[in-house]
Design a protein around this motif. Sequence first.
Motif, PDB file in Angstrom:
ATOM      1  N   LEU A   1     -38.110 -98.296 -51.260  1.00 18.70           N
ATOM      2  CA  LEU A   1     -38.655 -98.528 -49.925  1.00 18.70           C
ATOM      3  C   LEU A   1     -39.844 -97.609 -49.651  1.00 18.70           C
ATOM      4  O   LEU A   1     -39.854 -96.449 -50.068  1.00 18.70           O
ATOM      5  N   HIS A   2     -40.813 -98.135 -48.910  1.00 14.83           N
ATOM      6  CA  HIS A   2     -41.951 -97.306 -48.507  1.00 14.83           C
ATOM      7  C   HIS A   2     -42.167 -97.309 -46.986  1.00 14.83           C
ATOM      8  O   HIS A   2     -42.880 -96.464 -46.464  1.00 14.83           O
ATOM      9  N   SER A   3     -41.541 -98.255 -46.262  1.00 15.63           N
ATOM     10  CA  SER A   3     -41.743 -98.342 -44.813  1.00 15.63           C
ATOM     11  C   SER A   3     -40.464 -98.821 -44.146  1.00 15.63           C
ATOM     12  O   SER A   3     -39.640 -99.509 -44.764  1.00 15.63           O
ATOM     13  N   VAL A   4     -40.314 -98.478 -42.868  1.00 15.15           N
ATOM     14  CA  VAL A   4     -39.178 -98.961 -42.086  1.00 15.15           C
ATOM     15  C   VAL A   4     -39.675 -99.348 -40.698  1.00 15.15           C
ATOM     16  O   VAL A   4     -40.469 -98.635 -40.076  1.00 15.15           O
ATOM     17  N   ARG A   5     -39.203-100.486 -40.210  1.00 11.72           N
ATOM     18  CA  ARG A   5     -39.566-101.001 -38.890  1.00 11.72           C
ATOM     19  C   ARG A   5     -38.353-100.966 -37.965  1.00 11.72           C
ATOM     20  O   ARG A   5     -37.243-101.240 -38.391  1.00 11.72           O
ATOM     21  N   SER A   6     -38.611-100.663 -36.679  1.00 11.20           N
ATOM     22  CA  SER A   6     -37.556-100.785 -35.676  1.00 11.20           C
ATOM     23  C   SER A   6     -38.115-100.416 -34.304  1.00 11.20           C
ATOM     24  O   SER A   6     -39.260 -99.963 -34.183  1.00 11.20           O
ATOM     25  N   HIS A   7     -37.278-100.622 -33.294  1.00  5.62           N
ATOM     26  CA  HIS A   7     -37.618-100.177 -31.937  1.00  5.62           C
ATOM     27  C   HIS A   7     -37.630 -98.654 -31.916  1.00  5.62           C
ATOM     28  O   HIS A   7     -36.830 -98.003 -32.605  1.00  5.62           O
ATOM     29  N   PRO A   8     -38.526 -98.032 -31.139  1.00  2.00           N
ATOM     30  CA  PRO A   8     -38.580 -96.564 -31.097  1.00  2.00           C
ATOM     31  C   PRO A   8     -37.239 -95.912 -30.784  1.00  2.00           C
ATOM     32  O   PRO A   8     -36.914 -94.855 -31.340  1.00  2.00           O
ATOM     33  N   GLN A   9     -36.440 -96.532 -29.895  1.00  2.00           N
ATOM     34  CA  GLN A   9     -35.128 -95.961 -29.584  1.00  2.00           C
ATOM     35  C   GLN A   9     -34.230 -95.938 -30.819  1.00  2.00           C
ATOM     36  O   GLN A   9     -33.556 -94.949 -31.082  1.00  2.00           O
ATOM     37  N   ALA A  10     -34.215 -97.025 -31.571  1.00  2.00           N
ATOM     38  CA  ALA A  10     -33.392 -97.072 -32.781  1.00  2.00           C
ATOM     39  C   ALA A  10     -33.870 -96.052 -33.810  1.00  2.00           C
ATOM     40  O   ALA A  10     -33.063 -95.424 -34.510  1.00  2.00           O
ATOM     41  N   LEU A  11     -35.179 -95.875 -33.899  1.00  2.00           N
ATOM     42  CA  LEU A  11     -35.717 -94.888 -34.838  1.00  2.00           C
ATOM     43  C   LEU A  11     -35.281 -93.476 -34.461  1.00  2.00           C
ATOM     44  O   LEU A  11     -34.962 -92.661 -35.328  1.00  2.00           O
TER      45      LEU A  11
END
Length: 380
Positions: free
Chosen positions: A199-209
């Motif tokens: 993996l090189h990137s992760v996406r999510s809502h700022p709260q989840a991050l």
Amino acid sequence: MSDVVDLQQLRVAIEQVDEELLDALRRRMDLAEEIARSKLATASPIRDQRREDLLLQRIRAAALARKLDPHEVERLYRFIMEMSVARQHAWVTGLDTIPLRVAYPGIEGSYSHQMAHNRYAGRSGGVLLSGFDTPRQAVDALRQGEVDLALLPIENTTAGAMYDTYDALAEEGVTLIAELVDEVHHRLLGLPGAKLEALHSVRSHPQALIQCESFLRERLPHLRILPELDTGIAAQRVRESNDPGIAAIASDSAAQRFGLVVLERDLQGAKGDFTRFVEVAREASPLPAEVPCKTSLVMVLENKPGTLGKALLVLAERGVNLAKLESRPLPGSPWAYRFFLDLEGHAASAPLEAVLRDLQPYTQSMRLLGTYPRVDLKPA
């Protein structure tokens, strides 16, 4: 003369095909109504963008197999799908008993959609769910009468307050009628065949991050963080990217919906992680005085030294418990703030009536956001 006869026969054949196409289209519209009925019973949105995308992929492939222009066939099916959606909306609005219309922020597969589904599925009369990009858009739809309720996440036990929701509730025209609590189970989702180490990137809502910050820092510190409006949208973007190096932090529901696999579970660790939601309406609901409840209000204090302390002292003197205090900048007034308070008790009770009266001298403005049944927010 034979050429004329042949042409006439061909025209008759085409007209027969047209009749068959129209009969098939009518059957499709009838099925659309059945789908609308099922969606109301299961608290599913009428518009299903992921399903539409998959359908168009299948149609393009089927068109190629039949030696048809896939782009032209796709254009045709987009019109047909719009007809189906319009038919579903027409069926819903034509019911003798109009279903409950509920707005939530996000798309199918998001935590807000999951909570809405859990709360309203199976309701007598059905439920029509509508997803919006932000809490403000959902609340605006409520104010304008486009929906009957809005279900909004407002705070999390790990990441804290969700400021977009507080800001959306600050304006007049809506009231809180319920609160709900749901335990959050974040998953790291990727494409089938994706590997954690690649993996090189992760996406999510700022709260989840934020909620998964420890996991990301300890296990995957090299990942590029890509914030999204919603966890469901993050999962959708991973699916559309076709890049096994990109992951999303989202729910099991999002994994199923977008055809992703779970690469890692329970990203928050062993401790519980809970999100509180509020149910918002245009008018208050009757609430018996004996029901354990909470009252929320928003106020702007006088700009004088010690005013906040004096306001809090009022609560202590009246024996009213302050469950939560949150501040947000007041638009157009630099270094001025709105304060959101959650107080234990009914707004019509003697202690709270006294508190509201005693707070008046310290405020520029004050408004009740609502009294609603209290939920124990402590992890079970």
